[in-house]
Motif scaffolding. Sequence first.
Motif, PDB file in Angstrom:
ATOM      1  N   TYR A  79     -18.676  11.938 -24.367  1.00 59.72           N
ATOM      2  CA  TYR A  79     -18.347  12.567 -25.881  1.00 59.72           C
ATOM      3  C   TYR A  79     -19.644  13.600 -26.307  1.00 59.72           C
ATOM      4  CZ  TYR A  79     -15.343   8.543 -26.117  1.00 59.72           C
ATOM      5  OH  TYR A  79     -14.354   7.593 -25.873  1.00 59.72           O
ATOM      6  N   PRO A  80     -18.995  14.996 -26.695  1.00 62.20           N
ATOM      7  CA  PRO A  80     -20.012  15.698 -26.987  1.00 62.20           C
ATOM      8  C   PRO A  80     -20.795  15.489 -28.235  1.00 62.20           C
ATOM      9  CG  PRO A  80     -17.835  16.792 -26.237  1.00 62.20           C
ATOM     10  CD  PRO A  80     -17.653  15.353 -26.431  1.00 62.20           C
ATOM     11  N   THR A  81     -22.036  15.408 -28.352  1.00 60.87           N
ATOM     12  CA  THR A  81     -22.898  14.956 -29.286  1.00 60.87           C
ATOM     13  C   THR A  81     -23.910  15.965 -30.082  1.00 60.87           C
ATOM     14  OG1 THR A  81     -23.966  13.060 -30.255  1.00 60.87           O
ATOM     15  CG2 THR A  81     -24.469  13.729 -28.004  1.00 60.87           C
ATOM     16  N   CYS A 123     -32.562   7.651 -20.299  1.00 57.15           N
ATOM     17  CA  CYS A 123     -33.511   7.379 -21.505  1.00 57.15           C
ATOM     18  C   CYS A 123     -34.164   5.819 -21.532  1.00 57.15           C
ATOM     19  CB  CYS A 123     -32.875   7.751 -22.545  1.00 57.15           C
ATOM     20  SG  CYS A 123     -32.158   9.375 -23.001  1.00 57.15           S
ATOM     21  N   LYS A 124     -35.295   6.035 -21.808  1.00 59.46           N
ATOM     22  CA  LYS A 124     -35.961   4.589 -21.865  1.00 59.46           C
ATOM     23  C   LYS A 124     -35.392   3.806 -22.871  1.00 59.46           C
ATOM     24  CE  LYS A 124     -40.612   6.126 -20.465  1.00 59.46           C
ATOM     25  NZ  LYS A 124     -41.822   6.371 -20.725  1.00 59.46           N
ATOM     26  N   GLU A 125     -35.229   2.462 -22.836  1.00 58.01           N
ATOM     27  CA  GLU A 125     -34.328   1.600 -23.783  1.00 58.01           C
ATOM     28  C   GLU A 125     -34.546   2.090 -25.315  1.00 58.01           C
ATOM     29  OE1 GLU A 125     -31.492  -0.981 -24.488  1.00 58.01           O
ATOM     30  OE2 GLU A 125     -32.589  -0.627 -22.460  1.00 58.01           O
ATOM     31  N   TYR A 169     -24.163  24.939 -23.986  1.00 59.48           N
ATOM     32  CA  TYR A 169     -25.412  24.071 -23.779  1.00 59.48           C
ATOM     33  C   TYR A 169     -25.050  22.958 -24.736  1.00 59.48           C
ATOM     34  CZ  TYR A 169     -30.351  23.394 -22.708  1.00 59.48           C
ATOM     35  OH  TYR A 169     -31.616  23.027 -22.222  1.00 59.48           O
ATOM     36  N   CYS A 170     -24.473  21.895 -24.050  1.00 59.14           N
ATOM     37  CA  CYS A 170     -23.884  20.900 -24.709  1.00 59.14           C
ATOM     38  C   CYS A 170     -24.596  19.274 -24.201  1.00 59.14           C
ATOM     39  CB  CYS A 170     -22.278  20.586 -24.624  1.00 59.14           C
ATOM     40  SG  CYS A 170     -21.394  19.499 -25.583  1.00 59.14           S
ATOM     41  N   THR A 171     -24.846  18.405 -25.024  1.00 55.91           N
ATOM     42  CA  THR A 171     -25.527  17.071 -24.801  1.00 55.91           C
ATOM     43  C   THR A 171     -24.136  16.282 -24.896  1.00 55.91           C
ATOM     44  OG1 THR A 171     -27.555  17.913 -25.431  1.00 55.91           O
ATOM     45  CG2 THR A 171     -27.084  15.533 -25.270  1.00 55.91           C
ATOM     46  N   MET A 172     -23.812  15.417 -23.813  1.00 59.75           N
ATOM     47  CA  MET A 172     -22.901  14.352 -24.154  1.00 59.75           C
ATOM     48  C   MET A 172     -23.496  13.077 -23.770  1.00 59.75           C
ATOM     49  SD  MET A 172     -19.821  16.216 -22.257  1.00 59.75           S
ATOM     50  CE  MET A 172     -19.354  17.987 -22.604  1.00 59.75           C
ATOM     51  N   VAL A 173     -22.815  12.032 -24.399  1.00 61.44           N
ATOM     52  CA  VAL A 173     -22.999  10.681 -24.323  1.00 61.44           C
ATOM     53  C   VAL A 173     -22.014   9.754 -24.133  1.00 61.44           C
ATOM     54  CG1 VAL A 173     -25.399  10.668 -25.904  1.00 61.44           C
ATOM     55  CG2 VAL A 173     -22.826  10.310 -26.839  1.00 61.44           C
ATOM     56  N   ARG A 174     -22.070   8.524 -23.479  1.00 60.86           N
ATOM     57  CA  ARG A 174     -20.985   7.723 -23.391  1.00 60.86           C
ATOM     58  C   ARG A 174     -21.267   6.159 -23.632  1.00 60.86           C
ATOM     59  NH1 ARG A 174     -19.550   6.026 -17.873  1.00 60.86           N
ATOM     60  NH2 ARG A 174     -21.260   6.346 -16.422  1.00 60.86           N
ATOM     61  N   PRO A 175     -20.611   5.177 -24.130  1.00 62.54           N
ATOM     62  CA  PRO A 175     -20.899   3.866 -24.642  1.00 62.54           C
ATOM     63  C   PRO A 175     -21.131   3.134 -23.226  1.00 62.54           C
ATOM     64  CG  PRO A 175     -18.933   4.706 -26.065  1.00 62.54           C
ATOM     65  CD  PRO A 175     -19.441   5.897 -25.021  1.00 62.54           C
ATOM     66  N   ALA A 213     -22.445   3.792 -20.831  1.00 59.83           N
ATOM     67  CA  ALA A 213     -23.965   3.953 -20.074  1.00 59.83           C
ATOM     68  C   ALA A 213     -24.828   4.356 -21.088  1.00 59.83           C
ATOM     69  CB  ALA A 213     -23.906   5.070 -19.077  1.00 59.83           C
ATOM     70  N   PRO A 214     -25.323   3.491 -21.906  1.00 59.47           N
ATOM     71  CA  PRO A 214     -25.963   3.683 -23.293  1.00 59.47           C
ATOM     72  C   PRO A 214     -27.402   4.428 -23.201  1.00 59.47           C
ATOM     73  CG  PRO A 214     -26.091   1.498 -22.790  1.00 59.47           C
ATOM     74  CD  PRO A 214     -25.155   2.024 -21.981  1.00 59.47           C
ATOM     75  N   ASN A 215     -27.932   4.461 -22.079  1.00 61.15           N
ATOM     76  CA  ASN A 215     -29.266   4.901 -21.900  1.00 61.15           C
ATOM     77  C   ASN A 215     -29.145   6.167 -21.312  1.00 61.15           C
ATOM     78  OD1 ASN A 215     -30.844   2.863 -23.187  1.00 61.15           O
ATOM     79  ND2 ASN A 215     -30.793   1.808 -21.255  1.00 61.15           N
TER      80      ASN A 215
END
Length: 256
Positions: free
Chosen positions: A122-124, A148-150, A177-183, A185-187
């Motif tokens: 997900y783009p964030t 990332c650390k916890e 230049y887009c940062t993405m996350v996903r539930p 893999a929360p770290n």
Amino acid sequence: MPSATVDRHQNNQIALLCTLHASSTSAKQKVTDLLSTGREYYTTGKAQCTTWCYFTPSTRPKAPSQLISKDEKETVVAGFEIYSDKQALSTQQNEDWFKNFQKTVKEEKLFNERGEEQVVWYPTAGFVAREDAAPPYGGIVMLAVFTCKEGKRDEVVKVVGSYTEFVRENEPGVLTYCTMVRPKAPNQILLFERYQDSKALGAHGTTKEFKAMFKGIAPHIEVKQTKLQQFEEFDNAFVSNVIGGGRHEVAVAAKL
């Protein structure tokens, strides 16, 4: 993407990172040709797709290669597809071109035992494409995965998101230049980057702002677990903030 920072809870965009494991180099070429036949579908409003960007591992000596194993560099095709929402993502499965793609892959055994891997992100934060001009096709794609650390993921996203403003204003050769996350893999954080050429890529990491950004996130990530991979973008890929690729025709003309 209207601003440098995007709250994924307010923006329904969904990104699909696809990794296709071809059974041979000739199969890889066939897969590449088949993918290109679907490009026209993605440039229509029906697809509800803003980004259709495929690439292959870089052949440049010493290019970062930590996501694709050495023995598969010659046979992997990867790509990002970004849709307006989850429903748009599933719609393509009923399209004739997609059915023909799947049929041909199966009948001709174009994939090895690993097949096709699909991971939802997900783009964030950051920008997928610039709004002020028709973006030229990129020559280089970089994917960076940070662990990332916890409990520190949001802090890393915040630092990178702020840095993105500098990139947008001062580095025209950086096209994405887009940062993405996903539930699931929360770290983890995935940074999707596109560069017009090697000069733009080389200059990006030399600025004091880049060094300050990395200094800012270093305490919050497992630095030794960071993985980078450099790719070469397809000539006929498109990336836009507009459904269907928007002004991609202008970009083609500019490249020619």
